[in-house]
Scaffold this motif. Sequence first.
Motif, short mmCIF file in Angstrom:
data_model
loop_
_atom_site.label_atom_id
_atom_site.label_comp_id
_atom_site.label_asym_id
_atom_site.label_seq_id
_atom_site.Cartn_x
_atom_site.Cartn_y
_atom_site.Cartn_z
N CYS A 339 24.74 89.01 -26.20
CA CYS A 339 26.09 88.47 -26.23
C CYS A 339 26.26 87.07 -26.68
CB CYS A 339 26.66 88.75 -24.70
SG CYS A 339 28.33 88.06 -24.52
N SER A 340 27.06 86.77 -27.50
CA SER A 340 27.21 85.30 -27.96
C SER A 340 28.07 84.40 -26.92
CB SER A 340 28.07 85.43 -29.40
OG SER A 340 29.46 86.26 -29.06
N VAL A 341 28.39 84.86 -25.75
CA VAL A 341 29.24 84.30 -24.71
C VAL A 341 28.36 83.23 -24.02
CG1 VAL A 341 30.70 84.22 -22.76
CG2 VAL A 341 31.24 85.54 -24.80
N SER A 342 27.24 83.90 -23.77
CA SER A 342 26.16 83.13 -23.12
C SER A 342 26.73 82.47 -21.97
CB SER A 342 25.49 81.94 -24.00
OG SER A 342 24.86 82.92 -25.23
N CYS A 343 27.13 83.09 -20.83
CA CYS A 343 27.92 82.70 -19.97
C CYS A 343 27.26 82.25 -18.55
CB CYS A 343 28.96 83.68 -19.27
SG CYS A 343 28.12 85.13 -18.54
N LYS A 344 25.81 82.70 -18.65
CA LYS A 344 24.96 82.35 -17.54
C LYS A 344 24.49 80.88 -17.68
CE LYS A 344 25.40 86.46 -16.22
NZ LYS A 344 26.47 86.51 -15.15
N LYS A 345 24.70 79.92 -16.65
CA LYS A 345 24.56 78.53 -16.92
C LYS A 345 23.26 78.20 -15.87
CE LYS A 345 28.11 78.28 -19.15
NZ LYS A 345 27.98 78.77 -20.59
N ILE A 346 22.19 77.66 -16.42
CA ILE A 346 21.10 77.48 -15.72
C ILE A 346 20.78 75.97 -15.13
CG2 ILE A 346 18.24 77.87 -15.79
CD1 ILE A 346 20.28 80.45 -16.06
#
Length: 651
Positions: A339-346
């Motif tokens: 997914c291009s959104v890459s919503c998971k922030k690490i």
Amino acid sequence: MKFRSLYIDVSKGSYNFNDEEDPDILGIIDYGLKVHMKYKSYLLDPLDPNNPTVFGIGPFAGGIVIGSHRIVFIFKSPVSTGIHVSELGGAGFAFFRTGLDGVVVNGKSREPSIITIYSSDKGLNVKIDYIKEDELWNVYNGYEGYKGTRGLTQYIISKDKDSIIKNKSRVIVVGPAAFKTNFAGIFSYVLDEHTANITSVSDSASRGGGGSVLAKAHNVVGIVVGGTLKRDNPNIGNIKLMNQISQNVYKKQYMPTLLDKTVKYRFDPQTKTGGTFGVNYIHYKELVPYLGYNNVYYSRGVRLILHDKVIENYWKPFEDNVFDGGKLTDASKNCGEPCSVSCKKIYKGTKIDYEPAHGVGPISGIITMDESASLVNLLDDLGLDAIEAGHLISWIFDLIDKGLLNPEDVGLNDYPVFDPERIDKESSIKNSILARKLIELIGFDKNNKVLKIISERGLRSAAKELDNIYHDRVSKIGLRYEDLLVYAAFGKEGYMTPNYYWSPGVLAPLYVLGKYWTDYSPSFKEPEDYETVSLKRAVLEYIVANAGFCRFHRGWAEEMMSEMYKQLIGLNVDLYSHGLKMYKAIADYQLKSGAEPEFWESKKVMDIVASLAAETSATGWEDSMYHKEKLKNWWERFYNKLNQDLNKVSL
């Protein structure tokens, strides 16, 4: 729609397939509701082995339709005591290769069990493995450097690593808290494609106690899905069709539309942040709920001062680390589907979303990022719903602060700081230490009387029991235990703690709460008007979830969905009418379960609603803070309008 499901009876260790074509099934929630009605689970205790757990994917999975790869769980909730729906991000990408649309788990395994479902061109392979109870708890306590849910995930990987890599599997587990509480979730970690190593990205179907149902009702602790099967549906992979649909709706092609509609969750160059955590604190500002929602009692000036502390000590360290002072970095990941959104922030190795972090963050008087991130990891390891955990911690801290509990009543040796003027870095660290102790006691200690009542009976019933146990304190202070707890009541014992928004919608008399099936904006309206927008939002959210979509994609998917069903699946349907009919079916199920909405029992809940009326200068309601009957009138008018609207719908 054609639907292929697998029925597993774990009490017998047997399974069978079911292929059907049903025009009323447009997605996995439709199917789950049908199964629950067939089993008459509305007559059963949520932890009865005959209460099925249904999970599966939507019809668009497996192709180029980004965001359509959630595994959706449908179960009777031990929290609300009604039907509940909870989604697990990205895992549908692996589930698709099983060749199945849904799975039904029934019965109770003789020992803790792990279900593996693989498929290839040669057929479907289903396996049920067992782990001794003592061995399971040894794994939870530590396995190859991991604990809890990660420990069990690593254990499952180590037993069949080559197959997991070959089948591009997803491992789904419950944690130790699933056996200790009724509000545990279902967890899954993204695995490295080549090594099957556990990455820092996780996702969970946490709300409603689905993990507790798997563990306590079925004795299922792990599920592995994957395969090498290539399913036939050329339209699902047809980018030209998607471009055509997007062009017709938005006047531009699919990927530009998707990126434009999901900018909040990826990275917004204007705000120089992204994701729910990055955006919410600067968007809602002083309307973010803090300190167990006690900020609804503060002046706007005090709320702004508290918010500034959160921004400086909590949000800014996250922002500097994840976005390197305002730039998109590789700290943004996706949930396991491409997914291009890459919503998971690490953040320093920990996945940070707004609500899980907020639960062990500002809602609990913790405003330092490192401490909050550490507690997020602990909750994930235990397999607890972080939103519920945040309500639990902040409630206990508030009870201690108000004198209804002493620290030693819940196994603590000090007082938390719950005064907005005293909240700072030092008090935040102190609160985090106390919160960690509480979480560990909830997860493992059966000797503390108060925490045992909470873990076994849930927050609503526990509050009423504590009223009886400490009736002298209630009389002296003039507050009941439930008066400081934030929840919506369902039936005699059910409840749901809300998502962390200062909004009447998260507490309104709707048939499913604890999700975004409502209007959750910080606004106040006449009850009939508020019901109209809330029901519409509930139906639209149902449509998105039913199709297996991540709601972060709702901005484009809601408008394109009808044409996607028509062009990609070959179904010409009125999706809104269908969603409304299925919401009506849920309402009927809840009524049969005795899990219908009940008027607010908590003083704080009424104050949350009334204070927002005052905050927004809602004419006629601005003085409702001290008028229970006025608030009851609002609640009843909302609920009556909801039932009037649903009574017009034919099943």
